[in-house]
Design a protein around this motif. Structure first.
Motif, short mmCIF file in Angstrom:
data_model
loop_
_atom_site.label_atom_id
_atom_site.label_comp_id
_atom_site.label_asym_id
_atom_site.label_seq_id
_atom_site.Cartn_x
_atom_site.Cartn_y
_atom_site.Cartn_z
N TYR A 1 -53.35 -9.22 -23.68
CA TYR A 1 -54.41 -9.07 -22.68
C TYR A 1 -55.23 -7.81 -22.95
CZ TYR A 1 -52.07 -5.44 -19.78
OH TYR A 1 -51.51 -4.29 -19.29
N ASP B 1 -55.88 -19.87 -25.16
CA ASP B 1 -56.88 -19.02 -24.51
C ASP B 1 -56.89 -19.25 -23.00
OD1 ASP B 1 -57.99 -17.56 -26.62
OD2 ASP B 1 -59.18 -19.28 -27.28
N GLU B 2 -57.28 -18.23 -22.26
CA GLU B 2 -57.37 -18.28 -20.80
C GLU B 2 -56.06 -18.74 -20.17
OE1 GLU B 2 -61.40 -19.15 -18.99
OE2 GLU B 2 -61.52 -20.41 -20.78
N HIS C 1 -54.20 -17.48 -18.15
CA HIS C 1 -54.07 -17.22 -16.71
C HIS C 1 -54.54 -18.41 -15.87
CE1 HIS C 1 -58.16 -16.01 -17.76
NE2 HIS C 1 -58.49 -16.20 -16.51
N ARG C 2 -55.24 -19.36 -16.50
CA ARG C 2 -55.73 -20.54 -15.77
C ARG C 2 -54.92 -21.80 -16.09
NH1 ARG C 2 -62.13 -20.77 -16.38
NH2 ARG C 2 -61.83 -22.31 -14.72
N THR D 1 -55.71 -13.47 -22.65
CA THR D 1 -56.37 -13.37 -21.35
C THR D 1 -57.04 -12.00 -21.20
OG1 THR D 1 -56.02 -13.43 -18.95
CG2 THR D 1 -54.22 -12.58 -20.27
N SER E 1 -57.43 -11.02 -18.05
CA SER E 1 -56.89 -10.64 -16.74
C SER E 1 -55.53 -9.96 -16.88
CB SER E 1 -56.75 -11.88 -15.85
OG SER E 1 -57.99 -12.48 -15.62
N PRO F 1 -51.95 -9.80 -16.76
CA PRO F 1 -50.95 -10.88 -16.70
C PRO F 1 -49.90 -10.68 -15.61
CG PRO F 1 -50.54 -9.46 -18.59
CD PRO F 1 -51.87 -9.04 -18.02
N ILE G 1 -50.77 -14.35 -14.21
CA ILE G 1 -50.02 -15.38 -14.93
C ILE G 1 -48.74 -15.71 -14.18
CG2 ILE G 1 -48.80 -15.89 -17.08
CD1 ILE G 1 -50.91 -14.31 -18.55
#
Length: 427
Positions: A46, A99-100, A102-103, A127, A129, A131, A135
């Motif tokens: 991250y 990738d991404e 966290h989503r 990410t 964001s 984590p 996450i």
């Protein structure tokens, strides 16, 4: 020449080509050790955009010779993941860059978890964001978490030079001549985002005129292709909160220049609501009783800024920041209420003294009078010593005055006189 952007072409093919992140890939870095022993575990990278999360993942695969696949947690489906799992069953192990991460939704997460457990899939999540907040714990507990940092200006400059000199993946065949001030602009204005710098350099080279087989890149060309530095102002990312934190701590530390720097970064991000809220908090939290009118003046500056809008809003905001920096500081207000809240949350409450109880029920007012409530305004000084705290807390001290200004010194003198009278009355 491929249509793939320069930043993608120049990604390191092995761990030795990685620029920066030496805390992870240097001689004693944990990722270096994992690669050297070929004992990979799932991990989450991250940090801000363009600092090498995908590059490190591909370099790990290149150094270990494991198969590498890349998916997006949002746009790719569970079926896409199933195909990679089948490939892993046949080949032994696959590195999956997600990738991404966290989503990642629960259905995809539940599908991946057993394959992370048995080691068939080495997950590398990427990410911007934090984590620890963004996450799901089920994924987080199965992965090592590594923070990546923005590249320095020197790191970006090195990446640009590599691209200009590389005759296979880079721009050497274009015979580009880049002025020193143009290179400095690409390096410094990208703000550690090497992807932004490389792609701007490529645009400058490809769009420049050829003069005697040379493509000359000037400072103006650099400014045209990287019109505004890759300023990091992601309102959902750590960088935004880091800037806000540095802003408040600089004011608290009375460093005018640092506070104005961070104010300028927030202004460039166009984030007036955050600036307004933070300044108002600072005026009460950090200046507080040392300058009781600072809150009112800060509110006036905020009101003026909101009425003016940018760019003029910068003027009252700057005035407020300078005043707050150079004001005496006191945190006695926040400390006092936090001390009181701490007791409440621990259940340390006690019964309200009878003489303070409300007179909304029959007899309560008479009860109060009978046991000695005295009306302070009936006395010439406007004060009379009597107990207000519950019995179990009657000697409790929450407010501890500072002496950083004449205002709070005056408050302290009054407070000490009242406290002394209260203590004498309780004997």
């Amino acid at each position: 020449m491929t249509n793939e952007p320069l930043a993608a072409r120049m990604r390191p093919e092995n761990i030795d080509e990685i620029i920066s992140q030496q805390h992870l890939v240097g001689p004693t870095g944990i990722i270096r050790r994992m690669v050297d022993t070929k004992r990979l575990s799932s991990m989450i990278f991250y940090g801000p955009p363009g600092i090498g999360k995908t590059s490190i993942a591909k370099a790990i695969a290149g150094s270990t010779q494991y198969k590498f696949r890349q998916l997006n947690a949002v746009s790719n489906t569970k079926k896409d993941m199933q195909l990679i799992v089948e490939e892993a069953k046949m080949s032994g192990q696959v590195i999956l860059l997600l990738d991404e991460i966290h989503r990642l939704d629960k259905t995809k997460q539940d599908f991946l978890l057993p394959h992370l457990e048995n080691g068939k899939i080495v997950l590398i999540g990427a990410t911007t964001s934090n984590p620890y907040h963004a996450i799901n714990p089920a994924i987080r507990s199965r992965a090592q978490i590594f923070e990546l940092y923005p590249l320095t200006d020197e790191d970006v400059n090195l990446a640009l030079k590599r691209a200009l000199e590389d005759d296979k993946r880079g721009l050497k065949s274009y015979n580009a001549q880049v002025d020193d001030d143009a290179m400095e602009y690409f390096s410094t204005q990208s703000q550690g985002d090497v992807r932004s710098a490389l792609n701007a350099l490529e645009l400058a080279v490809l769009s420049s005129k050829v003069d005697e087989d040379v493509r000359h890149i000037t400072l103006q060309d650099a400014k045209d292709c990287l019109q505004r530095g890759a300023f990091l102002s992601d309102k959902d990312g750590d960088m935004h909160y880091d800037v806000m934190s540095a802003f408040q701590k600089s004011i608290r530390g009375s460093d005018v220049n640092a506070a104005l720097h961070y104010l300028a970064r927030l202004i460039e991000a166009g984030d007036l609501p955050t600036i307004a809220r933070r300044l108002l908090v600072i005026s009460f939290e950090d200046i507080g009783l040392a300058s009781p009118n600072a809150g009112q003046r800060t509110l006036a500056a905020i009101d003026a800024a909101e009425r003016l809008g940018f760019p003029e809003a910068r003027i009252p905001l700057s005035q407020a920041v300078i005043e707050l920096c150079l004001s005496p500081k006191s945190n006695s207000a926040i400390s006092s209420i936090d001390n009181a809240l701490s007791d409440i949350r621990k259940g340390n409450v006690g019964q309200i003294p009878d003489h303070l109880k409300d007179g909304h029920y029959a007899g309560a007012k008479e009860l109060g009078r009978a046991i000695g409530y005295q009306y302070p305004h009936s006395h010439e000084s406007g004060f009379i010593a009597q107990q207000y705290l519950p019995d179990k807390l009657k000697n409790k001290i929450y407010y501890e005055p500072k002496t950083t200004s004449k205002s709070e010194q005056q408050f302290k003198s009054i407070y000490e006189n009242i406290t002394k009278a209260q203590q004498q009355n309780s004997k």
